[in-house]
Design a protein around this motif. Structure first.
Motif, PDB file in Angstrom:
ATOM      1  N   GLN A 260      -1.567   2.039  -3.061  1.00 25.62           N
ATOM      2  CA  GLN A 260      -2.871   2.273  -2.426  1.00 25.62           C
ATOM      3  C   GLN A 260      -2.854   3.499  -1.516  1.00 25.62           C
ATOM      4  N   GLY A 261      -2.288   4.601  -2.022  1.00 25.60           N
ATOM      5  CA  GLY A 261      -2.328   5.859  -1.293  1.00 25.60           C
ATOM      6  C   GLY A 261      -1.195   6.085  -0.312  1.00 25.60           C
ATOM      7  N   LYS A 262      -0.334   5.087  -0.098  1.00 29.88           N
ATOM      8  CA  LYS A 262       0.816   5.241   0.797  1.00 29.88           C
ATOM      9  C   LYS A 262       2.094   5.352  -0.027  1.00 29.88           C
ATOM     10  N   LYS A 263       3.071   6.068   0.527  1.00 30.70           N
ATOM     11  CA  LYS A 263       4.379   6.168  -0.109  1.00 30.70           C
ATOM     12  C   LYS A 263       5.410   5.392   0.707  1.00 30.70           C
ATOM     13  N   GLU A 264       6.434   4.918   0.034  1.00 29.89           N
ATOM     14  CA  GLU A 264       7.490   4.131   0.656  1.00 29.89           C
ATOM     15  C   GLU A 264       6.890   2.898   1.341  1.00 29.89           C
ATOM     16  N   VAL A 265       6.597   1.901   0.541  1.00 33.21           N
ATOM     17  CA  VAL A 265       5.875   0.716   1.004  1.00 33.21           C
ATOM     18  C   VAL A 265       6.719  -0.534   0.785  1.00 33.21           C
TER      19      VAL A 265
ATOM     20  N   PHE B 239      -8.698  -7.246   5.555  1.00 35.04           N
ATOM     21  CA  PHE B 239      -8.028  -7.574   4.312  1.00 35.04           C
ATOM     22  C   PHE B 239      -8.361  -6.508   3.263  1.00 35.04           C
ATOM     23  N   ASN B 240      -7.421  -6.323   2.314  1.00 34.56           N
ATOM     24  CA  ASN B 240      -7.633  -5.430   1.158  1.00 34.56           C
ATOM     25  C   ASN B 240      -7.870  -3.968   1.535  1.00 34.56           C
ATOM     26  N   SER B 241      -7.359  -3.554   2.676  1.00 31.99           N
ATOM     27  CA  SER B 241      -7.417  -2.137   3.051  1.00 31.99           C
ATOM     28  C   SER B 241      -6.322  -1.869   4.084  1.00 31.99           C
ATOM     29  N   TRP B 242      -5.916  -0.603   4.172  1.00 32.89           N
ATOM     30  CA  TRP B 242      -4.893  -0.242   5.146  1.00 32.89           C
ATOM     31  C   TRP B 242      -5.462  -0.288   6.558  1.00 32.89           C
TER      32      TRP B 242
ATOM     33  N   SER C 133      14.508   0.692 -17.545  1.00 33.21           N
ATOM     34  CA  SER C 133      13.279  -0.029 -17.197  1.00 33.21           C
ATOM     35  C   SER C 133      13.050  -0.060 -15.693  1.00 33.21           C
ATOM     36  N   LYS C 134      11.784  -0.219 -15.330  1.00 29.04           N
ATOM     37  CA  LYS C 134      11.374  -0.382 -13.931  1.00 29.04           C
ATOM     38  C   LYS C 134      10.230  -1.384 -13.903  1.00 29.04           C
ATOM     39  N   GLU C 135      10.313  -2.356 -13.002  1.00 33.24           N
ATOM     40  CA  GLU C 135       9.306  -3.423 -12.923  1.00 33.24           C
ATOM     41  C   GLU C 135       8.578  -3.381 -11.588  1.00 33.24           C
ATOM     42  N   ILE C 136       7.294  -3.599 -11.634  1.00 33.98           N
ATOM     43  CA  ILE C 136       6.496  -3.743 -10.418  1.00 33.98           C
ATOM     44  C   ILE C 136       5.734  -5.068 -10.504  1.00 33.98           C
ATOM     45  N   THR C 137       5.187  -5.502  -9.390  1.00 38.49           N
ATOM     46  CA  THR C 137       4.441  -6.759  -9.353  1.00 38.49           C
ATOM     47  C   THR C 137       2.995  -6.481  -8.983  1.00 38.49           C
ATOM     48  N   LEU C 138       2.093  -7.099  -9.734  1.00 44.87           N
ATOM     49  CA  LEU C 138       0.661  -6.912  -9.504  1.00 44.87           C
ATOM     50  C   LEU C 138       0.040  -8.229  -9.056  1.00 44.87           C
ATOM     51  N   SER C 139      -0.648  -8.201  -7.921  1.00 47.99           N
ATOM     52  CA  SER C 139      -1.337  -9.394  -7.429  1.00 47.99           C
ATOM     53  C   SER C 139      -2.803  -9.098  -7.125  1.00 47.99           C
ATOM     54  N   THR C 140      -3.273  -7.912  -7.543  1.00 50.82           N
ATOM     55  CA  THR C 140      -4.686  -7.542  -7.397  1.00 50.82           C
ATOM     56  C   THR C 140      -5.354  -7.695  -8.755  1.00 50.82           C
ATOM     57  N   PHE C 141      -6.392  -8.512  -8.814  1.00 49.36           N
ATOM     58  CA  PHE C 141      -7.043  -8.811 -10.083  1.00 49.36           C
ATOM     59  C   PHE C 141      -8.511  -8.374 -10.068  1.00 49.36           C
ATOM     60  N   ASN C 142      -9.052  -8.210 -11.275  1.00 51.60           N
ATOM     61  CA  ASN C 142     -10.463  -7.833 -11.468  1.00 51.60           C
ATOM     62  C   ASN C 142     -10.792  -6.455 -10.905  1.00 51.60           C
ATOM     63  N   ASN C 143      -9.786  -5.612 -10.805  1.00 50.80           N
ATOM     64  CA  ASN C 143      -9.970  -4.217 -10.403  1.00 50.80           C
ATOM     65  C   ASN C 143      -8.927  -3.366 -11.115  1.00 50.80           C
ATOM     66  N   TRP C 144      -9.279  -2.119 -11.389  1.00 54.03           N
ATOM     67  CA  TRP C 144      -8.298  -1.195 -11.938  1.00 54.03           C
ATOM     68  C   TRP C 144      -7.289  -0.843 -10.855  1.00 54.03           C
ATOM     69  N   VAL C 145      -6.021  -0.881 -11.212  1.00 58.03           N
ATOM     70  CA  VAL C 145      -4.936  -0.530 -10.299  1.00 58.03           C
ATOM     71  C   VAL C 145      -4.070   0.530 -10.971  1.00 58.03           C
ATOM     72  N   GLU C 146      -3.818   1.630 -10.275  1.00 59.49           N
ATOM     73  CA  GLU C 146      -2.909   2.640 -10.805  1.00 59.49           C
ATOM     74  C   GLU C 146      -1.485   2.245 -10.444  1.00 59.49           C
ATOM     75  N   CYS C 147      -0.690   1.899 -11.463  1.00 64.32           N
ATOM     76  CA  CYS C 147       0.682   1.446 -11.261  1.00 64.32           C
ATOM     77  C   CYS C 147       1.629   2.633 -11.446  1.00 64.32           C
ATOM     78  N   THR C 148       2.526   2.827 -10.493  1.00 64.30           N
ATOM     79  CA  THR C 148       3.478   3.926 -10.546  1.00 64.30           C
ATOM     80  C   THR C 148       4.875   3.379 -10.792  1.00 64.30           C
ATOM     81  N   PHE C 149       5.570   3.969 -11.749  1.00 64.99           N
ATOM     82  CA  PHE C 149       6.945   3.589 -12.083  1.00 64.99           C
ATOM     83  C   PHE C 149       7.848   4.787 -11.793  1.00 64.99           C
ATOM     84  N   ASP C 150       8.673   4.644 -10.771  1.00 70.07           N
ATOM     85  CA  ASP C 150       9.569   5.722 -10.352  1.00 70.07           C
ATOM     86  C   ASP C 150      10.974   5.370 -10.808  1.00 70.07           C
ATOM     87  N   LEU C 151      11.493   6.123 -11.782  1.00 72.62           N
ATOM     88  CA  LEU C 151      12.800   5.855 -12.369  1.00 72.62           C
ATOM     89  C   LEU C 151      13.893   6.756 -11.812  1.00 72.62           C
ATOM     90  N   GLU C 152      13.576   7.492 -10.773  1.00 69.46           N
ATOM     91  CA  GLU C 152      14.468   8.541 -10.291  1.00 69.46           C
ATOM     92  C   GLU C 152      15.836   8.016  -9.875  1.00 69.46           C
TER      93      GLU C 152
END
Length: 442
Positions: free
Chosen positions: A50-55, A126-129, A381-400
């Motif tokens: 959600q726009g923040k890095k290192e979370v 809730f649901n915002s920084w 492989s890289k796995e993330i967890t999604l708990s936000t539903f009914n909205n588009w979420v941009e998922c980032t996979f960092d394999l570095e």
């Protein structure tokens, strides 16, 4: 669990003196620590949310107290200010509690709670920084070295179980250290490496370029054209540009760098330089009709695939629908037209829309796998967890920071799983716009 190594400052402390600097970011995009400790909860670390890095993503369990602690091994300087702050994203809870609370403060050291100074406050959004700032009341004469964040403290009978929070940008007024502390980073165009002086003593001497050695991607020396010295920054001007995917290591072994207080920068070898050059992303495939780097063919696994379906959010864009035919898995596989080289391309994004899952499923695990000819042998492989539903979420996979058994891959697999024991059979997952770094074909 693997953590991204962002300890880009030099810290050789045997005794504590009075060198101080203010407003230090303990954790976050410019944080000096990357390995917090949790208890009474599970947690993982994401490179973006959600726009923040290192979370930090923290989920409470049945414990009465649970949270995360940042152990600095340095005395906090609370002489001029006693304010501790952090930003938090608190998802709208599924369970209803009369009052949602957080506790923030300091401890003498690690798990020692004898002289801790904590303050409790309510969750305001809730649901915002949201940024939370607390002024602590330290006990005189106590050397505080740790920052503590507790979620739903004092919970009884498992009331906090499952509550989530995302944490970033943890800040303290300052710390005390014996030696010059520095933070290493690049500019945003790839021409300079910055050595920022975090301690309060200015650097007022000229520095020779020969005292530094910069290596990229593990083996190649990057020539340093010139060195510019300011009071709070040493700038290494590079003879050749670096890119967003370059991994940089800096060494300092010759000469002497001293600040105005007589404090010395100690020698260091192969310290990580934070790369601030933005990745130039482009769409590899939209999963429907645009395929810049894929062959346009998609293969299902434990699922039915449908291309060109209507965007569930109501836009005019057409997307792909993945319908699970299995309790535990649903996946789509696709091939690239050319191999990708992980030394240049290691961060990928995909937009995901998950409708409300079946009863008993509270989170969806999404795994991105890089494969050879769609085979899972030696996959990355890289796995993330999604708990936000009914909205588009941009998922980032960092394999570095994941050690790969291969350098090149030619196919991807995107897998959906329930993170708990629930079943996802019949569940729908919408995806669009798979993105990666702009490819350079040699």
């Amino acid at each position: 669990m693997r953590f991204k190594l962002y300890i880009t400052f030099i810290l050789f402390l045997s005794f504590i003196s009075t060198t101080v600097f203010s407003q230090v970011q303990v954790y976050g995009d410019n944080g000096i620590l990357d390995t917090p400790m949790s208890w009474g909860s599970s947690f993982d670390i994401s490179s973006s949310f959600q726009g923040k890095k290192e979370v930090i993503h923290l989920t409470r369990n049945h414990a009465v107290y649970g949270g995360v602690m940042f152990d600095l091994n340095m005395k906090l300087d609370l002489s001029s200010s006693k304010k501790i702050s952090f930003t938090a994203f608190y998802p709208q809870p599924i369970k209803e509690i009369s009052e949602y609370t957080i506790m923030l403060g300091v401890r003498e050291k690690g798990s020692n709670t004898q002289f801790q100074a904590l303050k409790k406050f309510k969750v305001t959004k809730f649901n915002s920084w949201e940024t939370y700032e607390v002024e602590v009341d330290p006990i005189e004469g106590v050397d505080y070295k740790s920052v503590v964040i507790l979620v739903q403290p004092g919970s009884q009978n498992g009331k906090a179980d499952g509550l989530e929070i995302y944490i970033s940008e943890v800040n303290v007024p300052g710390v005390e250290a014996e030696h010059v502390l520095v933070q290493l980073s690049t500019d945003n165009i790839g021409e300079n490496v910055f050595i920022d002086i975090l301690s309060n003593g200015d650097i007022d001497q000229k520095v020779k370029k020969t005292v530094f050695s910069l290596i990229k991607n593990g083996y190649k020396t990057v020539p340093i054209k010139n060195v510019k010295t300011d009071q709070k920054r040493i700038t290494l001007q590079l003879s050749e540009p670096i890119t967003s995917n370059d991994n940089l290591l800096l060494s300092f072994g010759k000469g002497k760098i001293i600040d105005a207080n007589g404090k010395e920068l100690l020698p260091f070898k192969h310290k990580v330089v934070k790369n601030n050059i933005p990745i130039d992303y482009e769409i590899y495939t939209d999963f429907c009709y645009e395929h810049k780097y894929t062959d346009g063919k998609f293969y299902d696994y434990c699922s039915n695939l449908r291309r060109g379906v209507q965007d569930p959010s109501g836009s005019d864009k057409q997307v792909m629908l993945i319908e699970s035919t299995d309790d535990k898995n649903a996946a789509v596989l696709f091939d690239l037209q050319t191999e990708i080289d992980l030394t240049r391309e290691n961060k990928f994004k995909v937009n995901v829309f998950v409708p409300t899952p079946p009863e008993g499923v509270q989170k969806i695990a999404i795994k991105l796998c890089l494969r050879e000819d769609r085979k899972d042998l030696k996959q990355l492989s890289k796995e993330i967890t999604l708990s936000t539903f009914n909205n588009w979420v941009e998922c980032t996979f960092d394999l570095e920071d994941i050690k790969a058994q291969k350098i090149t891959y030619n196919s991807f697999c995107l897998i959906f799983n329930p993170e708990d024991r629930g079943s996802i059979k019949g569940s729908e997952f919408y995806i669009k716009d798979f993105k990666g770094p702009k490819k350079i074909i040699y």
